[in-house]
Write a protein that holds these residues in place. Structure first.
Motif, PDB file in Angstrom:
ATOM      1  N   PRO A  32      -4.330  -5.686 -10.675  1.00  0.00           N
ATOM      2  CA  PRO A  32      -5.523  -6.120 -10.367  1.00  0.00           C
ATOM      3  C   PRO A  32      -6.630  -4.851  -9.983  1.00  0.00           C
ATOM      4  CG  PRO A  32      -3.972  -7.588  -9.546  1.00  0.00           C
ATOM      5  CD  PRO A  32      -3.254  -6.583  -9.859  1.00  0.00           C
ATOM      6  N   ALA A  33      -5.910  -3.915  -9.191  1.00  0.00           N
ATOM      7  CA  ALA A  33      -6.566  -2.784  -8.540  1.00  0.00           C
ATOM      8  C   ALA A  33      -6.806  -1.799  -9.705  1.00  0.00           C
ATOM      9  CB  ALA A  33      -5.808  -2.072  -7.704  1.00  0.00           C
ATOM     10  N   ALA A  54      -3.815   5.183 -14.727  1.00  0.00           N
ATOM     11  CA  ALA A  54      -2.569   5.979 -14.538  1.00  0.00           C
ATOM     12  C   ALA A  54      -2.126   6.020 -13.063  1.00  0.00           C
ATOM     13  CB  ALA A  54      -2.799   7.338 -15.023  1.00  0.00           C
ATOM     14  N   ALA A  55      -2.918   5.885 -12.125  1.00  0.00           N
ATOM     15  CA  ALA A  55      -2.748   6.106 -10.679  1.00  0.00           C
ATOM     16  C   ALA A  55      -2.237   4.868 -10.086  1.00  0.00           C
ATOM     17  CB  ALA A  55      -3.872   6.541  -9.918  1.00  0.00           C
ATOM     18  N   ALA A  56      -1.981   3.665 -10.744  1.00  0.00           N
ATOM     19  CA  ALA A  56      -1.510   2.455 -10.255  1.00  0.00           C
ATOM     20  C   ALA A  56      -0.189   2.250 -10.226  1.00  0.00           C
ATOM     21  CB  ALA A  56      -2.330   1.198 -11.086  1.00  0.00           C
ATOM     22  N   ALA A  57       0.381   1.857  -9.148  1.00  0.00           N
ATOM     23  CA  ALA A  57       1.758   1.537  -8.948  1.00  0.00           C
ATOM     24  C   ALA A  57       2.206   0.174  -9.427  1.00  0.00           C
ATOM     25  CB  ALA A  57       2.146   1.868  -7.680  1.00  0.00           C
ATOM     26  N   PRO A  58       3.395  -0.171  -9.710  1.00  0.00           N
ATOM     27  CA  PRO A  58       3.860  -1.673 -10.158  1.00  0.00           C
ATOM     28  C   PRO A  58       3.148  -2.466  -9.031  1.00  0.00           C
ATOM     29  CG  PRO A  58       5.648  -0.084 -10.513  1.00  0.00           C
ATOM     30  CD  PRO A  58       4.564   0.795  -9.788  1.00  0.00           C
ATOM     31  N   GLY A 111       0.680  -1.243   0.101  1.00  0.00           N
ATOM     32  CA  GLY A 111      -0.163  -0.065  -0.097  1.00  0.00           C
ATOM     33  C   GLY A 111       0.977   1.142   0.117  1.00  0.00           C
ATOM     34  N   ARG A 112       0.150   2.228  -0.280  1.00  0.00           N
ATOM     35  CA  ARG A 112       0.987   3.646  -0.436  1.00  0.00           C
ATOM     36  C   ARG A 112       0.335   4.788   0.592  1.00  0.00           C
ATOM     37  NH1 ARG A 112       0.918   5.159  -6.424  1.00  0.00           N
ATOM     38  NH2 ARG A 112      -0.725   4.087  -6.654  1.00  0.00           N
ATOM     39  N   TYR A 113       1.078   5.424   0.823  1.00  0.00           N
ATOM     40  CA  TYR A 113       0.333   6.629   2.033  1.00  0.00           C
ATOM     41  C   TYR A 113      -0.264   6.248   3.118  1.00  0.00           C
ATOM     42  CZ  TYR A 113       1.154   8.908  -2.468  1.00  0.00           C
ATOM     43  OH  TYR A 113       1.621   9.305  -3.954  1.00  0.00           O
ATOM     44  N   PRO A 135      -4.595   0.820   2.558  1.00  0.00           N
ATOM     45  CA  PRO A 135      -4.303  -0.619   2.115  1.00  0.00           C
ATOM     46  C   PRO A 135      -3.775  -0.657   0.690  1.00  0.00           C
ATOM     47  CG  PRO A 135      -6.474  -0.211   3.333  1.00  0.00           C
ATOM     48  CD  PRO A 135      -5.704   1.228   3.195  1.00  0.00           C
ATOM     49  N   PRO A 136      -3.533  -1.836  -0.127  1.00  0.00           N
ATOM     50  CA  PRO A 136      -3.012  -2.292  -1.286  1.00  0.00           C
ATOM     51  C   PRO A 136      -4.196  -1.729  -2.222  1.00  0.00           C
ATOM     52  CG  PRO A 136      -2.202  -3.902  -0.054  1.00  0.00           C
ATOM     53  CD  PRO A 136      -3.061  -3.142   1.052  1.00  0.00           C
ATOM     54  N   GLY A 137      -4.039  -1.127  -3.266  1.00  0.00           N
ATOM     55  CA  GLY A 137      -4.930  -0.849  -4.384  1.00  0.00           C
ATOM     56  C   GLY A 137      -5.954   0.392  -4.170  1.00  0.00           C
ATOM     57  N   THR A 138      -5.660   0.889  -2.892  1.00  0.00           N
ATOM     58  CA  THR A 138      -6.821   2.114  -2.425  1.00  0.00           C
ATOM     59  C   THR A 138      -6.618   3.073  -3.583  1.00  0.00           C
ATOM     60  OG1 THR A 138      -6.676   1.299  -0.287  1.00  0.00           O
ATOM     61  CG2 THR A 138      -7.459   3.363  -0.629  1.00  0.00           C
ATOM     62  N   VAL A 139      -5.101   3.368  -3.771  1.00  0.00           N
ATOM     63  CA  VAL A 139      -5.067   4.608  -4.500  1.00  0.00           C
ATOM     64  C   VAL A 139      -5.561   4.709  -5.943  1.00  0.00           C
ATOM     65  CG1 VAL A 139      -3.174   6.428  -5.701  1.00  0.00           C
ATOM     66  CG2 VAL A 139      -3.086   5.357  -3.255  1.00  0.00           C
TER      67      VAL A 139
END
Length: 493
Positions: free
Chosen positions: A233-234, A225-229, A163-165, A168-172
């Protein structure tokens, strides 16, 4: 000006009676007339024609009162009469010259005093724009809340990656795609409703046909575009979320709540997922089935609006007028997200009763316009109706919040500060929706956006200050509502 302007010119002046000459006679002179009788040979005063007295013209204010009787009789304040006079093209110079009053307000007060109040008995329309059934509003509340089950089904699919910030993972990517969809689809819904209000259904369908796919593409692009590596799935889930938001907007604007409920029914398979670990293929199948049904129903209802199937309409209202509605959707959506998962369920379920109470307040205002005779009476009645509707909504939200906290897995414990905070957020949402329904959407959007920013800062730096932001926003919207919506002119349609 003096009233002499309204004197009619006198009749033609009669000449003085001529005195006939004495005829020469050889007879005896006439006897002297008794005192008080005219002398023989002179015309009698009783036979003289009196000089005509000029007649007064009718009072022009009486003529104006007769002409505007039906409109002045239903006014609840002289200012309404003044607005009527100004719309009729009467200037102050004309009023001073013709009616002898200083301006339109002075003339309006005289007219208001002369004409008796005659308000017709309230008519309860069989099916008016502000009379709606509770069952339909409750159905809309259910279809607003059911998509939350999709996140229950999709949660294990989004668990991979970091996850970022602190989220949880995929939230952004999900958050970015959802925000884009809220802004776009709120503005699109307003655009379509505006066309419906103008009586151009073809243009409304065309707006949905063009705007819904564009919104789905925009939301999906932002989510990707907002998904990180590692958040692939998110990103896919965010793209499906964008497609669902666009299709659901089409169905809700066109009044197809039952079709949307049928399309969302596969998500009921998420109920066992609260306690059991469902196989991943089953989760994906349920999600795709619901998404395909929603998209298919939207395509069916938009089939008459296929390219070439409808003639182009007028230019319509400027697109920029729909922007405040999108910003209001952004602010209210952020406030709901900050509340937590169980609060999101309660708030979305409460949108059905909230919509019904909005209709009740608007219908009550229209009924009181026909019953009450003064602005003060209307102001007191409107304030009472506002307090009852807001209190009723908060009571419903309290019940739903308590139930969601008890039933939702992992929900925060029920406490007085948390309940108070959620009720303040609910008050902000309901009052904002009320102002939006009356056209004061810009004010509601600004307050909701400021409250959302304050909530975000509070969660980052001072979590205890979160209720203060919601409370300040609720107080500001209460003041705006009491200033704008208790006036009789705000309820004229």
């Amino acid at each position: 000006m003096s009233g002499s302007l309204w004197l009619k010119p006198g009749a033609t002046r009669d000449s003085l009676p001529q005195i006939p000459r004495q005829r020469a006679t050889t007879g005896p002179a006439p006897a002297a007339s008794p005192p008080g009788l005219p002398a023989p040979g002179l015309p009698s005063p009783a036979r003289q024609r009196p000089t005509a007295v000029p007649a007064l013209a009718p009072d022009p204010l009486d003529e104006l009162a007769d002409r505007l009787d039906g409109l002045v009789a239903v006014a609840v304040h002289p200012d309404e009469v003044a607005a009527l006079l100004e719309s009729d093209g009467m200037t102050d110079d004309h009023i001073r010259l013709v009616y002898g009053r200083d301006d339109s307000f002075a003339l309006a007060e005289d007219l208001y005093a002369r004409v008796e109040r005659r308000h017709p008995a309230p008519e309860v329309p069989a099916a008016g724009p502000w009379h709606t059934g509770l069952a339909r509003c409750l159905l809309r509340g259910v279809v607003f809340a059911l998509p939350g089950l999709a996140y229950v089904l999709g949660a294990p699919l989004l668990a991979g990656g970091a996850g970022r910030y602190g989220l949880p993972p995929g939230t952004v990517p999900l958050f970015a795609g959802a925000v884009t969809g809220w802004v776009w689809n709120q503005a699109l819904a307003h655009r379509a409703y505006t066309w419906f209000g103008l009586g151009d259904r073809a243009a409304a369908l065309r707006a949905l046909l063009v705007g819904a796919p564009a919104g789905a593409l925009a939301g999906a692009a932002v989510a990707v575009a907002a998904a990180a590596p590692g958040e692939g799935p998110a990103a896919l889930f965010g793209a499906g979320q964008a497609l669902y938001l666009a299709a659901a907007t089409v169905l809700l604007v066109l009044g197809r709540e039952r079709a949307l409920l049928v399309a969302l029914s596969p998500l009921a398979g998420a109920v066992p997922a609260f306690r059991y670990d469902l196989p991943e293929p089953l989760r994906v199948t349920l999600l795709l089935l619901s998404l395909a049904a929603t998209t298919g129903f939207a395509a069916l209802v938009l089939r008459p609006a296929r390219p070439g199937g409808l003639a182009r309409g007028r230019g319509g209202p400027p697109v920029v007028r729909s922007l405040p509605y999108g910003l209001f959707g952004l602010g209210s959506g952020l406030l709901v997200l900050y509340a937590g998962a169980d609060a999101v369920i309660a708030l979305t379920l409460s949108m059905g009763p909230a919509e019904w109470l909005l209709h009740r307040f608007r219908a009550a205002g229209l009924a009181r316009l026909r019953l009450l005779t003064t602005a003060d009476e209307f102001r007191r009645a409107a304030t009472g109706a506002l307090a009852r509707c807001l209190g009723g909504y908060l009571a419903v939200l309290l019940v739903l919040t308590t139930a969601a906290a008890l039933l939702w897995p992992g929900a925060a414990a029920v406490s007085a500060p948390r309940i108070a905070s959620l009720l303040l957020v609910g008050a902000v949402l309901w009052l904002g929706l009320l102002l939006q329904a009356f056209g004061a959407v810009a004010s509601a959007a600004v307050v909701c956006l400021l409250a959302a920013v304050a909530q975000g800062l509070a969660q980052a730096f001072a979590p205890a200050a979160g209720p203060l932001a919601a409370g300040a926003a609720a107080a500001a919207l209460c003041v705006l509502t009491c200033v704008l919506l208790v006036r009789p002119t705000a309820h004229r349609v």
